[in-house]
Structures are given as structure tokens and as C-alpha cells.
Motif scaffolding. Sequence first.
Motif, PDB file in Angstrom:
ATOM      1  N   UNK A 174       0.800  -1.095   0.025  1.00  0.00           N
ATOM      2  CA  UNK A 174      -0.008  -0.103   0.119  1.00  0.00           C
ATOM      3  C   UNK A 174       0.850   1.257   0.076  1.00  0.00           C
ATOM      4  N   UNK A 175       1.913   1.166   0.223  1.00  0.00           N
ATOM      5  CA  UNK A 175       3.042   2.413   0.505  1.00  0.00           C
ATOM      6  C   UNK A 175       3.698   2.706  -0.857  1.00  0.00           C
ATOM      7  N   UNK A 176       3.758   3.857  -1.185  1.00  0.00           N
ATOM      8  CA  UNK A 176       4.893   4.367  -2.054  1.00  0.00           C
ATOM      9  C   UNK A 176       6.239   4.654  -1.494  1.00  0.00           C
ATOM     10  N   UNK A 177       7.319   3.952  -2.005  1.00  0.00           N
ATOM     11  CA  UNK A 177       8.513   4.351  -1.338  1.00  0.00           C
ATOM     12  C   UNK A 177       8.905   5.869  -1.317  1.00  0.00           C
ATOM     13  N   UNK A 178       8.367   6.545  -2.152  1.00  0.00           N
ATOM     14  CA  UNK A 178       8.478   8.166  -2.130  1.00  0.00           C
ATOM     15  C   UNK A 178       8.073   8.562  -0.893  1.00  0.00           C
ATOM     16  N   UNK A 179       7.170   8.019  -0.259  1.00  0.00           N
ATOM     17  CA  UNK A 179       6.503   8.484   1.033  1.00  0.00           C
ATOM     18  C   UNK A 179       7.633   8.252   2.334  1.00  0.00           C
ATOM     19  N   UNK A 239       0.263   8.779   6.312  1.00  0.00           N
ATOM     20  CA  UNK A 239       1.231   9.300   5.055  1.00  0.00           C
ATOM     21  C   UNK A 239       0.693   8.741   3.610  1.00  0.00           C
ATOM     22  N   UNK A 240       0.401   9.955   2.929  1.00  0.00           N
ATOM     23  CA  UNK A 240      -0.101   9.666   1.553  1.00  0.00           C
ATOM     24  C   UNK A 240      -1.403   9.026   1.620  1.00  0.00           C
ATOM     25  N   UNK A 241      -2.332   9.496   2.522  1.00  0.00           N
ATOM     26  CA  UNK A 241      -3.651   9.063   2.592  1.00  0.00           C
ATOM     27  C   UNK A 241      -3.754   7.517   3.243  1.00  0.00           C
ATOM     28  N   UNK A 242      -2.677   7.034   3.669  1.00  0.00           N
ATOM     29  CA  UNK A 242      -2.796   5.447   3.929  1.00  0.00           C
ATOM     30  C   UNK A 242      -2.211   5.681   5.452  1.00  0.00           C
ATOM     31  N   UNK A 243      -3.159   4.909   6.238  1.00  0.00           N
ATOM     32  CA  UNK A 243      -2.778   4.386   7.525  1.00  0.00           C
ATOM     33  C   UNK A 243      -1.819   3.489   8.060  1.00  0.00           C
ATOM     34  N   UNK A 244      -0.750   3.879   8.460  1.00  0.00           N
ATOM     35  CA  UNK A 244       0.519   3.098   8.630  1.00  0.00           C
ATOM     36  C   UNK A 244       0.588   2.623   9.920  1.00  0.00           C
ATOM     37  N   UNK A 245       0.840   1.323  10.154  1.00  0.00           N
ATOM     38  CA  UNK A 245       1.108   0.734  11.561  1.00  0.00           C
ATOM     39  C   UNK A 245       2.774   0.114  11.414  1.00  0.00           C
ATOM     40  N   UNK A 246       3.505   0.778  12.197  1.00  0.00           N
ATOM     41  CA  UNK A 246       5.166   0.544  12.192  1.00  0.00           C
ATOM     42  C   UNK A 246       5.546  -0.707  12.992  1.00  0.00           C
TER      43      UNK A 246
END
Length: 558
Positions: A174-179, A239-246
Motif C-alpha cells: 500500500x505504500x509508495x517508497x516515495x513517502x 502518510x499519503x492518505x494511508x494509515x501505517x502501523x510501523x
Amino acid sequence: MDYSWPTRGAPEDGVVAIDAQGRIDYLNAAAAALFGYVPEALLGQLLEVLIPEPQAAVHARLRRAFAAGKAPLAIGRMRAVRGRRRDGSEIALHVMLKRDADTGRVFAFVHPLERPSRGGGGGRETGEDPLTGLPDRRALRRDLDAMLTGADPTQPQVCLLFAEIDPFAGNRAAVDPAHHDALMRACADRLERLETEAMQLYRSGEDGFVFLMVQETGAAMPGPQLARVMAALRAPFEIGGQPLHLEFGIGHACAPEHGAHAGELIANAALALAASKAAFNRPTGYDESLRSRVEHRHRLLRDLRAAVERREFELFYQPQVDLISGEIVALEALLRWHHPEWGLLLPGAFMEVLSASELSLAVGDWVLREACTQVAIWNRHRKTPLTVAVNVFPRQFDRDILPAAITRALAESGLPPRLLDIEITENIVIDPATHSTEVFEALTATGVALVLDDFGTGYASLTCLARHPVHKLKIDKSFVAGLDTGPGYRAILKSLQALAGTLGLGTVVEGVETAETAALMRDFGFAVGQGFFWNRPMAREDCARALGIVGQVVEAWA
């Protein structure tokens, strides 16, 4: 000697004085010009007018804590920050704060972070991370050196807490590395809010942060600080409209117990961080056993490199047996290492280190060629050809690597593709970074059979079956071992065989050690078994004798 935060830089450019309420009560012309004001326009305003949002809100909170009697950690040391000019634009600054103990006023000495170099080109002073504005690892080393030099053991202890983030673990799809940069800035902002008078944040490496902390001698390390850091990083980011759990690892170490000098303390905290990541990101404190384990790992990796050059590996073979006829129908190729000092090593002694290394590509390629060539030679002397099963290293599981290696091994050996089983563990398949669907498609095109190894032990096994063109299931030996513990394992084994039958998949059941177990597996409907009841893994010569073939072995590392 008391621990104190070291000072750096010189207050020659701009000067801003702040009273006890956080209002500007003096600034020189250089400071006013830097922010695009005339001095009179700023007098009486809160300092936050010169700080961009959202940093202004964070600063206001820290300032209130300071007014309540807690001296901020930034007092007496230089930091890279962002300033806000009158026109709303931002400017990168060096700022150093000094406190007047008599009046309680705080003086901020400021100058632009970007300065022309002596050669006339652009340049940036060292010690600051350009992405986050935090002090970097060089600044950490300087500050830690200053704090530990001549330190008095009766004074509070200095501790390091390393946190390293895996930015896209579980988020790769779901995550673009550009983020990545946006995520690192968000992490920095969140962690910076945890700074206190005894806890300073630095950036270390691409995905790492370090807290340099001072606490009372004998206090549990790192105690509440660790809990706050973990809570900050566990809360979701957007980030970038995406919820991220690290996912993240944390390692910590304290002076002088874990290092009296800066380099030693940093190295030991980094060892604790590495141990944390190896322990599924469980927070880990340094102890002496970590160093011995790391040294052993380094020794093992060095010896593995030599083993590749000296051709110290050998394949053993364990038969897979038809449960009805008792005939050997396949062989699993298993890696062994003839270590020059430690003797014959089983995979458990070296496989973890080898799998994580790029050496696994060379070793995995050799295993494929060796196994295919040897079994092709043996098949020339048999009426019924044997299948050979080969395990895959994680680094091999790539659409540009594994299909090509299989094709070469089959072409060189003359083994038909239908006689090669490629065993793939679930942990390889479920890693989003492997793009497993594309790899399975490429492997299917080679004509080999794909076997899901250790089936039933992972939570994603059924998902793997639904998504990928698997041909066989290898039932993990833990289910057979549990037969004597209760009826549950019998029910599971029956259901696994029924599932395979419904899906039209072959099965191999591992861990068969007695005639009774072999008979029971046959009654459950399993076609092929593997285990000590028939044979332990055997060297080539012993395997050839078990097959009734003598002298037909391929030279290792041919």
C-alpha cells in the motif's frame, strides 16, 4: 564531575531574549533582519511567532514545562531548527539557547544553517540531519564524548536508546517508497515531543533515531522512557492518505556499565538494537552475551565464505517412501557442511546466517545443480525414476533468479522438470517484498512441481493455497509428533489429507518414526511418508547403496 549538555557554535549573528512568560523582550538588528522584521515589531510577542506550525505548538508546550521549573534539554547546546519569517516562508537555522540564572531570561543565538563555503560554493555545517532538522549521529558522538569525558560515577548515568524503524513492513503493498521522507519527518516530529530536560533526540541513519538520556544511577533502564517511545511509534501514522502501523526495534545501553567511552557505548547499544530485530523487535538491553553471539555470527559468516571457496558443502539425501508399496519414490536433498574445525554441521548450526547472506545465492544454485545431476545419474540405473526435492533459500525466491537457476540445472543434468520438487516455506511466500505471485507464475512455466513445506504450521497456509499454484503439501512433522498427546492431532491430520484430496494435491507426511505411525498415515490416506522409520538423511555413497546402486555418484562441486 556533573553531566551537562555541551555547547557548540558561537553566538555572533542574531540574538533574541525571551522573558519568563516566553515573550520576546529584546532582539538585535541581525536577528530582526533574519526573520524579515524591524525589531520593534517583535517586542512583546510570544517566541512562537518565529516558529512554523506544527512545531510552534510543540515549542509552546516545552516552554510551559520550562516555566514550571523544568529546564529544557536544548539549553546550552546547538540545534538545527526551522524558523518562520514575516512573509510566512521558512528558514533553516542553527539555534543555541542560554539561560540567565539571575533573571530567568533565555537568550537564543541564531544564524542561518546554510552558509557559503570558503571556496565560494554552498555548504552546510556538519552535525544536523537535513531531512528532519534533528542533530545527527556525528552530533551524538560529539555530545556523548563531552558528557562521558571525566564523568563522575556518583553522578546520574548516561544512557542511549536506539530505535530503528522498518518503514514498510506490512505496508509494502500500500505504500509508495516515495513517502519514506514524509514518514521519517512524521516520526521525528512525534518523537521530538518526548524530549525533556533529560532526554535528547538524534537521527541515526536512514531509518533510525537515538535518544541520549540522563537518569539517576541505579534506575531501571530505560523504564518509563521506553514505554513512551514505544507508544509514540505504535500509534498509527497517516502518510499519503494511508494509515501505517510501523514495526521497529529498540536497543539500549548505559554508561559506564555498558561502555565508559562514546564509541563503545554506541557500539553496544547498536548490538542491542540488532538483537532486538533478531528477536522479532522485542526491546533489548545490552549484555555481554550479545557480543559473544555477534562475534560467533561474524565468525560463522567468514567461515561460510571460505566454505564456498573451498567447496566444503555436501548434500545428504533422505528418502520419501510410498506408504503402500514401501518403495522409495523420491529423495529430499539436505545441505551439510564439513567445517574444518567443528566437523560435520547440520543446518541448524549455520542455516540462519547463510540464509540471510548473499552467499545463499551461490550455495542455493549449487544445491540445485548437484541434486539434479546426482539424481539424474541414479535414474539411469532405475526402472522407476526418482523425484528429487530441493529447498529454496529466501534470497533465491525471485522471478529473475530462481526460474533461471532451475532451468540451468535441468538443462545441465538432463533431469526432466516433472522429477524436480521445489520446496518453499510459507514465510517466504507471505513476504510482500518477494512478489510471490509473479515468482510462482514463472516457476510454473518451468514445469517443476511446487511444494508448500511445513504445511499447517503458519497462519497463512490456506491463503497460500488459494493464491498460488501449489502441487503438493508437505505436512509438518509436529502433527505426527503430537499423535500421542490426544485425539486433536489425529483429527487435524485427517482433515489436512482430506483438504489435499479435495484440491487434487499430492502430500508428503514428515516425521514418521515407527511402523505403527506409517500404518496410521496410510490409513489416513497419505500416499508418501518421510522419516527415521525408513532412513535418516544419508551421504551420497550410503544413499546409493540404499537404492541398490553402487559407484554412481557425482563429484561434489563439479
